[in-house]
Write a protein that holds these residues in place. Structure first.
Motif, PDB file in Angstrom:
ATOM      1  N   MET A   1      67.555  46.959 111.607  1.00 10.09           N
ATOM      2  CA  MET A   1      68.694  46.871 110.696  1.00 10.09           C
ATOM      3  C   MET A   1      69.652  48.049 110.903  1.00 10.09           C
ATOM      4  O   MET A   1      70.867  47.887 110.916  1.00 10.09           O
ATOM      5  CB  MET A   1      68.182  46.848 109.247  1.00 10.09           C
ATOM      6  N   LYS A   2      69.084  49.242 111.034  1.00 10.18           N
ATOM      7  CA  LYS A   2      69.902  50.439 111.231  1.00 10.18           C
ATOM      8  C   LYS A   2      70.770  50.308 112.477  1.00 10.18           C
ATOM      9  O   LYS A   2      71.987  50.564 112.440  1.00 10.18           O
ATOM     10  CB  LYS A   2      69.006  51.668 111.338  1.00 10.18           C
ATOM     11  N   ASP A   3      70.152  49.890 113.579  1.00 12.95           N
ATOM     12  CA  ASP A   3      70.904  49.748 114.831  1.00 12.95           C
ATOM     13  C   ASP A   3      71.939  48.635 114.725  1.00 12.95           C
ATOM     14  O   ASP A   3      73.049  48.747 115.271  1.00 12.95           O
ATOM     15  CB  ASP A   3      69.946  49.458 115.993  1.00 12.95           C
ATOM     16  N   GLU A   4      71.584  47.571 114.004  1.00 11.91           N
ATOM     17  CA  GLU A   4      72.521  46.452 113.844  1.00 11.91           C
ATOM     18  C   GLU A   4      73.759  46.904 113.071  1.00 11.91           C
ATOM     19  O   GLU A   4      74.890  46.582 113.463  1.00 11.91           O
ATOM     20  CB  GLU A   4      71.835  45.303 113.104  1.00 11.91           C
ATOM     21  N   LEU A   5      73.552  47.654 111.992  1.00  9.62           N
ATOM     22  CA  LEU A   5      74.684  48.123 111.197  1.00  9.62           C
ATOM     23  C   LEU A   5      75.548  49.094 111.986  1.00  9.62           C
ATOM     24  O   LEU A   5      76.778  49.044 111.921  1.00  9.62           O
ATOM     25  CB  LEU A   5      74.183  48.791 109.911  1.00  9.62           C
ATOM     26  N   ALA A   6      74.897  49.966 112.741  1.00 10.72           N
ATOM     27  CA  ALA A   6      75.651  50.916 113.558  1.00 10.72           C
ATOM     28  C   ALA A   6      76.496  50.188 114.586  1.00 10.72           C
ATOM     29  O   ALA A   6      77.661  50.554 114.839  1.00 10.72           O
ATOM     30  CB  ALA A   6      74.685  51.881 114.249  1.00 10.72           C
ATOM     31  N   SER A   7      75.930  49.135 115.183  1.00  5.06           N
ATOM     32  CA  SER A   7      76.665  48.353 116.162  1.00  5.06           C
ATOM     33  C   SER A   7      77.859  47.646 115.516  1.00  5.06           C
ATOM     34  O   SER A   7      78.957  47.590 116.089  1.00  5.06           O
ATOM     35  CB  SER A   7      75.733  47.314 116.797  1.00  5.06           C
ATOM     36  N   LEU A   8      77.656  47.135 114.308  1.00  6.15           N
ATOM     37  CA  LEU A   8      78.742  46.454 113.611  1.00  6.15           C
ATOM     38  C   LEU A   8      79.881  47.423 113.284  1.00  6.15           C
ATOM     39  O   LEU A   8      81.062  47.086 113.439  1.00  6.15           O
ATOM     40  CB  LEU A   8      78.213  45.817 112.321  1.00  6.15           C
ATOM     41  N   ASP A  16      87.154  44.472 115.178  1.00  4.46           N
ATOM     42  CA  ASP A  16      86.466  43.194 115.293  1.00  4.46           C
ATOM     43  C   ASP A  16      86.273  42.627 113.877  1.00  4.46           C
ATOM     44  O   ASP A  16      85.438  43.103 113.116  1.00  4.46           O
ATOM     45  CB  ASP A  16      85.105  43.397 115.976  1.00  4.46           C
ATOM     46  N   ARG A  17      87.044  41.623 113.524  1.00  2.23           N
ATOM     47  CA  ARG A  17      86.996  41.070 112.171  1.00  2.23           C
ATOM     48  C   ARG A  17      85.676  40.365 111.879  1.00  2.23           C
ATOM     49  O   ARG A  17      85.188  40.381 110.744  1.00  2.23           O
ATOM     50  CB  ARG A  17      88.170  40.109 111.953  1.00  2.23           C
ATOM     51  N   ARG A  18      85.095  39.741 112.873  1.00  2.00           N
ATOM     52  CA  ARG A  18      83.813  39.069 112.661  1.00  2.00           C
ATOM     53  C   ARG A  18      82.719  40.090 112.342  1.00  2.00           C
ATOM     54  O   ARG A  18      81.840  39.836 111.508  1.00  2.00           O
ATOM     55  CB  ARG A  18      83.432  38.238 113.887  1.00  2.00           C
ATOM     56  N   TYR A  24      79.961  43.106 105.795  1.00  2.00           N
ATOM     57  CA  TYR A  24      80.168  42.854 104.367  1.00  2.00           C
ATOM     58  C   TYR A  24      79.055  41.954 103.828  1.00  2.00           C
ATOM     59  O   TYR A  24      78.501  42.205 102.744  1.00  2.00           O
ATOM     60  CB  TYR A  24      81.529  42.210 104.143  1.00  2.00           C
ATOM     61  N   ARG A  25      78.714  40.915 104.577  1.00  2.00           N
ATOM     62  CA  ARG A  25      77.661  39.987 104.146  1.00  2.00           C
ATOM     63  C   ARG A  25      76.324  40.700 103.998  1.00  2.00           C
ATOM     64  O   ARG A  25      75.561  40.441 103.053  1.00  2.00           O
ATOM     65  CB  ARG A  25      77.531  38.841 105.151  1.00  2.00           C
ATOM     66  N   LEU A  26      76.033  41.603 104.914  1.00  2.00           N
ATOM     67  CA  LEU A  26      74.739  42.278 104.927  1.00  2.00           C
ATOM     68  C   LEU A  26      74.618  43.405 103.896  1.00  2.00           C
ATOM     69  O   LEU A  26      73.514  43.703 103.444  1.00  2.00           O
ATOM     70  CB  LEU A  26      74.468  42.860 106.320  1.00  2.00           C
ATOM     71  N   THR A  27      75.739  44.009 103.529  1.00  2.00           N
ATOM     72  CA  THR A  27      75.656  45.239 102.730  1.00  2.00           C
ATOM     73  C   THR A  27      76.355  45.200 101.379  1.00  2.00           C
ATOM     74  O   THR A  27      76.095  46.051 100.531  1.00  2.00           O
ATOM     75  CB  THR A  27      76.254  46.423 103.521  1.00  2.00           C
ATOM     76  N   SER A  28      77.237  44.248 101.145  1.00  2.00           N
ATOM     77  CA  SER A  28      78.083  44.310  99.946  1.00  2.00           C
ATOM     78  C   SER A  28      77.289  44.214  98.642  1.00  2.00           C
ATOM     79  O   SER A  28      77.626  44.873  97.652  1.00  2.00           O
ATOM     80  CB  SER A  28      79.145  43.210  99.987  1.00  2.00           C
ATOM     81  N   TYR A  53      85.553  48.914 101.295  1.00  2.00           N
ATOM     82  CA  TYR A  53      85.499  48.190 102.562  1.00  2.00           C
ATOM     83  C   TYR A  53      86.845  48.222 103.288  1.00  2.00           C
ATOM     84  O   TYR A  53      86.886  48.170 104.521  1.00  2.00           O
ATOM     85  CB  TYR A  53      85.009  46.752 102.333  1.00  2.00           C
ATOM     86  N   ILE A  54      87.922  48.348 102.532  1.00  2.00           N
ATOM     87  CA  ILE A  54      89.226  48.558 103.182  1.00  2.00           C
ATOM     88  C   ILE A  54      89.218  49.903 103.905  1.00  2.00           C
ATOM     89  O   ILE A  54      89.691  50.026 105.050  1.00  2.00           O
ATOM     90  CB  ILE A  54      90.364  48.509 102.144  1.00  2.00           C
ATOM     91  N   ARG A  55      88.653  50.903 103.237  1.00  2.00           N
ATOM     92  CA  ARG A  55      88.553  52.226 103.866  1.00  2.00           C
ATOM     93  C   ARG A  55      87.633  52.188 105.076  1.00  2.00           C
ATOM     94  O   ARG A  55      87.900  52.848 106.085  1.00  2.00           O
ATOM     95  CB  ARG A  55      88.049  53.251 102.852  1.00  2.00           C
ATOM     96  N   LEU A  56      86.559  51.426 104.951  1.00  2.00           N
ATOM     97  CA  LEU A  56      85.654  51.294 106.089  1.00  2.00           C
ATOM     98  C   LEU A  56      86.397  50.701 107.291  1.00  2.00           C
ATOM     99  O   LEU A  56      86.226  51.160 108.419  1.00  2.00           O
ATOM    100  CB  LEU A  56      84.466  50.411 105.697  1.00  2.00           C
ATOM    101  N   TRP A  57      87.203  49.677 107.053  1.00  2.00           N
ATOM    102  CA  TRP A  57      87.973  49.058 108.133  1.00  2.00           C
ATOM    103  C   TRP A  57      88.909  50.067 108.789  1.00  2.00           C
ATOM    104  O   TRP A  57      89.044  50.104 110.011  1.00  2.00           O
ATOM    105  CB  TRP A  57      88.759  47.875 107.573  1.00  2.00           C
ATOM    106  N   ARG A  58      89.527  50.906 107.965  1.00  2.00           N
ATOM    107  CA  ARG A  58      90.496  51.870 108.476  1.00  2.00           C
ATOM    108  C   ARG A  58      89.843  53.058 109.177  1.00  2.00           C
ATOM    109  O   ARG A  58      90.389  53.596 110.147  1.00  2.00           O
ATOM    110  CB  ARG A  58      91.363  52.398 107.328  1.00  2.00           C
ATOM    111  N   TYR A  59      88.690  53.466 108.675  1.00  2.00           N
ATOM    112  CA  TYR A  59      88.099  54.725 109.155  1.00  2.00           C
ATOM    113  C   TYR A  59      86.733  54.542 109.822  1.00  2.00           C
ATOM    114  O   TYR A  59      85.969  55.500 109.945  1.00  2.00           O
ATOM    115  CB  TYR A  59      87.973  55.709 107.994  1.00  2.00           C
TER     116      TYR A  59
END
Length: 212
Positions: A1-8, A16-18, A24-28, A53-59
């Protein structure tokens, strides 16, 4: 899970919008719970999540897997945004009371504060307590404010301030003792003012032509 989130997050940094939708699906849901523990209102918590999550997208490009785990990093983004929102809006949510926050063996200061340390939005009593907290020494004020206004536990405050848990508990106990002293002083001043007002009223009543 850790590696998957880091990759995302890495993919999000490349817009990458997908990947963003998957993160978002995994963590929200879990991050919403984090926000709720601080703001205690579902609508406000949802605002926190949206902004976070907007901040996450930006930063996303600022994330460094060598410095923190992805979920820890996201947790901090949400927490910071929740505290920012509270500070900016002067938001006073239903939160844990000071007497609940203190250790059970705190004794007398706990009991004496019980009637005046319920919820931060209970009108004049809550405002008086917040005013009294603001008169404390910095470290005690900070710990009690995070507990009283933001609903944070001992462990959460220790993590937020980056100090040992035992230190937070000590500051909380001493802060409560000092808070009791400040509150008692406030009560004494209030009593003195009330007596002065009564005396003035009596003096005025003795003057000819006085009308109550």
């Amino acid at each position: 899970m850790k590696d998957e989130l880091a990759s995302l997050i890495e993919r999000i940094a490349n817009r990458d919008r997908r990947a963003f939708e998957e993160l978002y699906r995994l963590t929200s849901r879990k991050m919403f719970a984090v926000a709720m523990r601080i703001v205690r209102e579902p609508g406000v918590a949802q605002d926190v999540i949206q902004d976070s999550y907007i901040r996450l997208w930006r930063y996303a490009h600022t994330f460094n897997a060598k410095l923190s785990a992805p979920e820890t990093w996201l947790h901090q983004v949400v927490r910071n945004r929740a505290l920012d929102l509270i500070s900016q809006q002067g938001y006073a949510q239903n939160c844990i009371s000071i007497d609940q926050f203190a250790d059970n063996d705190d004794g007398e200061p706990n009991a004496l504060l019980e009637a005046h340390s319920t919820h931060a939005d209970e009108g004049d009593s809550g405002q008086v307590m917040r005013d009294c907290v603001q008169k404390l020494e910095g470290k005690y004020r900070q710990v009690l404010t995070l507990a009283y206004n933001h609903g944070m536990s001992h462990a959460e405050i220790a993590d937020h301030l980056d100090v040992p848990l035992g230190t937070v508990k000590t500051w909380a106990r001493r802060g409560l003792i000092e808070l009791k002293a400040v509150y008692d002083e406030y009560q004494s001043e209030l009593t003195a003012m009330s007596l002065a007002a009564v005396n003035k009223h009596r003096q005025d009543a003795e003057q000819p032509g006085f009308m109550a």
